[in-house]
Design an enzyme around this catalytic site. Sequence first.
Site, PDB file in Angstrom:
ATOM      1  N   HIS A  31       3.126 -14.596   2.610  1.00 52.02           N
ATOM      2  CA  HIS A  31       3.705 -13.353   2.087  1.00 52.02           C
ATOM      3  C   HIS A  31       3.011 -12.943   0.798  1.00 52.02           C
ATOM      4  O   HIS A  31       3.647 -12.493  -0.147  1.00 52.02           O
ATOM      5  CB  HIS A  31       5.205 -13.545   1.837  1.00 52.02           C
ATOM      6  CG  HIS A  31       5.970 -13.825   3.081  1.00 52.02           C
ATOM      7  ND1 HIS A  31       7.224 -14.391   3.085  1.00 52.02           N
ATOM      8  CD2 HIS A  31       5.652 -13.602   4.381  1.00 52.02           C
ATOM      9  CE1 HIS A  31       7.641 -14.515   4.340  1.00 52.02           C
ATOM     10  NE2 HIS A  31       6.705 -14.045   5.139  1.00 52.02           N
TER      11      HIS A  31
HETATM   12  C1  LIG Z   1       0.278 -15.677   9.725  1.00 55.74           C
HETATM   13  C2  LIG Z   1       1.238 -14.693   9.084  1.00 55.74           C
HETATM   14  C3  LIG Z   1       2.575 -14.722   9.451  1.00 55.74           C
HETATM   15  C4  LIG Z   1       3.483 -13.808   8.867  1.00 55.74           C
HETATM   16  N1  LIG Z   1       4.756 -13.744   9.344  1.00 55.74           N
HETATM   17  C5  LIG Z   1       5.570 -12.763   8.892  1.00 55.74           C
HETATM   18  C6  LIG Z   1       6.856 -12.556   9.473  1.00 55.74           C
HETATM   19  O1  LIG Z   1       7.248 -13.200  10.442  1.00 55.74           O
HETATM   20  N2  LIG Z   1       7.645 -11.572   8.944  1.00 55.74           N
HETATM   21  C7  LIG Z   1       7.234 -10.807   7.884  1.00 55.74           C
HETATM   22  O2  LIG Z   1       8.012  -9.978   7.420  1.00 55.74           O
HETATM   23  N3  LIG Z   1       6.017 -10.975   7.343  1.00 55.74           N
HETATM   24  C8  LIG Z   1       5.166 -11.898   7.846  1.00 55.74           C
HETATM   25  N4  LIG Z   1       3.903 -12.001   7.339  1.00 55.74           N
HETATM   26  C9  LIG Z   1       3.513 -11.105   6.234  1.00 55.74           C
HETATM   27  C10 LIG Z   1       3.301  -9.661   6.666  1.00 55.74           C
HETATM   28  O3  LIG Z   1       2.648  -9.565   7.909  1.00 55.74           O
HETATM   29  C11 LIG Z   1       2.516  -8.973   5.559  1.00 55.74           C
HETATM   30  O4  LIG Z   1       3.300  -9.037   4.374  1.00 55.74           O
HETATM   31  C12 LIG Z   1       2.189  -7.503   5.807  1.00 55.74           C
HETATM   32  O5  LIG Z   1       1.517  -7.319   7.031  1.00 55.74           O
HETATM   33  C13 LIG Z   1       1.316  -7.010   4.657  1.00 55.74           C
HETATM   34  O6  LIG Z   1       0.982  -5.683   4.864  1.00 55.74           O
HETATM   35  P1  LIG Z   1      -0.228  -5.045   4.059  1.00 55.74           P
HETATM   36  O7  LIG Z   1      -0.348  -3.649   4.529  1.00 55.74           O
HETATM   37  O8  LIG Z   1      -0.029  -5.328   2.625  1.00 55.74           O
HETATM   38  O9  LIG Z   1      -1.535  -5.885   4.502  1.00 55.74           O
HETATM   39  P2  LIG Z   1      -2.094  -6.280   5.913  1.00 55.74           P
HETATM   40  O10 LIG Z   1      -1.093  -6.050   6.981  1.00 55.74           O
HETATM   41  O11 LIG Z   1      -2.624  -7.660   5.783  1.00 55.74           O
HETATM   42  O12 LIG Z   1      -3.289  -5.261   6.164  1.00 55.74           O
HETATM   43  C14 LIG Z   1      -4.470  -5.214   5.416  1.00 55.74           C
HETATM   44  C15 LIG Z   1      -5.569  -4.629   6.295  1.00 55.74           C
HETATM   45  O13 LIG Z   1      -6.701  -4.275   5.514  1.00 55.74           O
HETATM   46  C16 LIG Z   1      -7.881  -4.645   6.200  1.00 55.74           C
HETATM   47  N5  LIG Z   1      -8.965  -4.835   5.241  1.00 55.74           N
HETATM   48  C17 LIG Z   1      -9.038  -5.785   4.273  1.00 55.74           C
HETATM   49  N6  LIG Z   1     -10.182  -5.665   3.583  1.00 55.74           N
HETATM   50  C18 LIG Z   1     -10.840  -4.617   4.120  1.00 55.74           C
HETATM   51  C19 LIG Z   1     -12.087  -4.012   3.826  1.00 55.74           C
HETATM   52  N7  LIG Z   1     -12.868  -4.448   2.822  1.00 55.74           N
HETATM   53  N8  LIG Z   1     -12.485  -2.952   4.575  1.00 55.74           N
HETATM   54  C20 LIG Z   1     -11.697  -2.482   5.574  1.00 55.74           C
HETATM   55  N9  LIG Z   1     -10.501  -3.030   5.896  1.00 55.74           N
HETATM   56  C21 LIG Z   1     -10.083  -4.086   5.173  1.00 55.74           C
HETATM   57  C22 LIG Z   1      -7.472  -5.931   6.877  1.00 55.74           C
HETATM   58  O14 LIG Z   1      -8.371  -6.288   7.908  1.00 55.74           O
HETATM   59  C23 LIG Z   1      -6.079  -5.608   7.346  1.00 55.74           C
HETATM   60  O15 LIG Z   1      -6.107  -4.985   8.604  1.00 55.74           O
HETATM   61  C24 LIG Z   1       2.995 -12.893   7.886  1.00 55.74           C
HETATM   62  C25 LIG Z   1       1.655 -12.883   7.532  1.00 55.74           C
HETATM   63  C26 LIG Z   1       0.769 -13.759   8.122  1.00 55.74           C
HETATM   64  C27 LIG Z   1      -0.683 -13.700   7.740  1.00 55.74           C
END
Ligand SMILES: Cc1cc2nc3c(=O)[nH]c(=O)nc-3n(C[C@H](O)[C@H](O)[C@H](O)COP(=O)(O)OP(=O)(O)OC[C@H]3O[C@@H](n4cnc5c(N)ncnc54)[C@H](O)[C@@H]3O)c2cc1C
Length: 602
Positions: free
Chosen positions: A530
């Site tokens: 997280h």
């Molecule tokens: C293994 C795992 C299990 C989890 N289980 C849960 C759960 O059961 N329930 C829950 O609530 N949360 C869970 N989480 C956490 C939750 O999924 C994340 O908190 C949430 O997805 C974060 O959203 P975000 O938009 O901040 O980032 P992310 O969803 O991580 O998205 C970031 C995106 O940016 C892209 N990116 C990064 N750098 C670049 C770049 N330089 N150029 C272009 N694209 C780029 C990445 O590839 C990715 O697609 C889990 C996370 C993981 C990894």
Amino acid sequence: NVFKFLGQSYRENLIRFHEDAQFGNKLILKEYDFIVVGAGAAGATVARRLAEVPEWNILLLEAGGEESLITSIPAIAHYLQFTNYNWGYHTEKELHACKGLINQKCPWPAGKGLGGSTIINNNMYTRGNIKDFDRWAQFGNEGWSYVDVLPYFLKNEDINVPDLKQSPYHGVGGPLPISYPSFKSKLVDAFLDSAPEVGMRVGDYNAPGSHVVFSRIQSTTFGGSRVTSATAYLQENLKNLHILEFGYVTKILIDEKTNTAYGVEFVKNRKKRRVISKKEVIVSAGTFNSAKLLMLSGIGPKEHLESLGIKTIRDLRVGDNLQEHPAFAGLNFVINETISFVPDRVYRNFIGEMIKISQKKSWMMVLPPEGVGYVKTKYNTNAGDVPDIEYIFLPCSIAGESGLGGSIGRRSMGIPDRLYYEMYNGSLAKDSWSIWPMLMYPESRGQVRLRSANPFDKPVINGNFFADPMDLNRIVEGIKMAIELSKTKAFQKYGSRLHQNPMPGCQHLEFGSDRYWECCVQTMTMQMHHQSGTCKMGPAWDRNAVVDPQLKVYGVNGLRVIDCSIMPTITGGHTVAPAYMIGEKGADLVKSSWPTGNNGTL
Ligand SMILES: Cc1cc2nc3c(=O)[nH]c(=O)nc-3n(C[C@H](O)[C@H](O)[C@H](O)COP(=O)(O)OP(=O)(O)OC[C@H]3O[C@@H](n4cnc5c(N)ncnc54)[C@H](O)[C@@H]3O)c2cc1C
């Protein structure tokens, strides 16, 4: 020329993926109104919502590719960590944690692809405590109190749990379906039945005033399949939203005279290219990569950037304030009946299991965790409904892994063979269940830094877990409370008993003592992934703030960060629901900066 016509229509349908050579899709444009970096929970949401304004055009750049049929199966989430859908990061050696794991480093996955971490996560949908958001507002983040953010949780959600459809705290008709998993084990019933025996009740943990309850998991699934942010927000073929897969953004372009972001540099098919933004660049690359991208672009701690030869454009505390929910996954309660998820048994009966999928009775439709319980330990001095430990209930345990497909869970946690076999010898592949006590509000803070000025190098991550000993004390208390729970009638019905091989490295301590459990947690630390907080939101007087409450980067025009990295403090629960909320609210903040009449804001 029917075939030509059909081919053309097919391509037009796929146009949302630009530059897909296989289907002859078009090149992206040279400039867009908005460029969104990262198609994860927040990024996909922002891009889709901005595209509701017909006169704007939007480019969504994502470093990974599309999800697949395989990624839609919730039960195999841990397998996906061994694919290209994971950035595959690790911490450096930790002083107080992960001491028994491979190379003494904590594995730290983050999702990569259209859907981001929602492609590989465990589908648990928990919003956190109402006080989490009120606290953000009290820190000076106007517009982020619970009352302010609730409409955005509702806008995102389409609740499919019949009992909750009438609840004012759940949304109906939003893009993200929330359901109970299609299949329920007898063991999760035991977990729910155990609640009253320890003075707890079963309730909706996403409603205010009931955050100290036990429940089945509300999940981001529909009909037993995973729903990612791409499925929820990017299915429609919008003409003004262009999506580029495998586009790795390496730098934000900033005009140093005007301090304005005007585009990004990215690499696709090994070619470095540029694309221009007319209004804003929105960074939604997730907690690790948003911080990394800002620092690569000259926004970050001056002393660090200078040490790598990167010119500082803005000296901000990017990469500090890293927060996470550490946990312990080592408890293994063995039972007398064959009612657990034992991977070896399920995979050996693969065809039978496939038939069960159609009957909605398959283990493949269950998330590895089935229940949650929010509890207060003896250290909790919070008034009211603010728990400090979350129980994550599983109808299996890592000891249940052996034989077919039986090492993925433990390998994803970095547990070496020797530790695993010594610890679980005698209970491998047996029916069992587990509770993972998860710390909800860590006091310790970690840090993300660049390894070098090379954008393709992995970041340096220090979790700094348990730097504050209270974090460890709370988990130890959670472990002891979970063991007490196993003694309730509900669990004794199945003869539940704790498997008691001492953990290698902790044998010198009295089994079951606080010191013993502390040692176990520090040896086999588990994380929930997280990651949040590295581009902290805060008011102008907050020296550690990177973005303001409008999510604009301090001192740089035309640049926002919209993802979990903006959280000033981590929410009490899993972070995907807040990530979607941040995406929804972030999109409205952007829209209100560029008024266009009816633009679909709340
Ligand atoms: C293994 C795992 C299990 C989890 N289980 C849960 C759960 O059961 N329930 C829950 O609530 N949360 C869970 N989480 C956490 C939750 O999924 C994340 O908190 C949430 O997805 C974060 O959203 P975000 O938009 O901040 O980032 P992310 O969803 O991580 O998205 C970031 C995106 O940016 C892209 N990116 C990064 N750098 C670049 C770049 N330089 N150029 C272009 N694209 C780029 C990445 O590839 C990715 O697609 C889990 C996370 C993981 C990894």
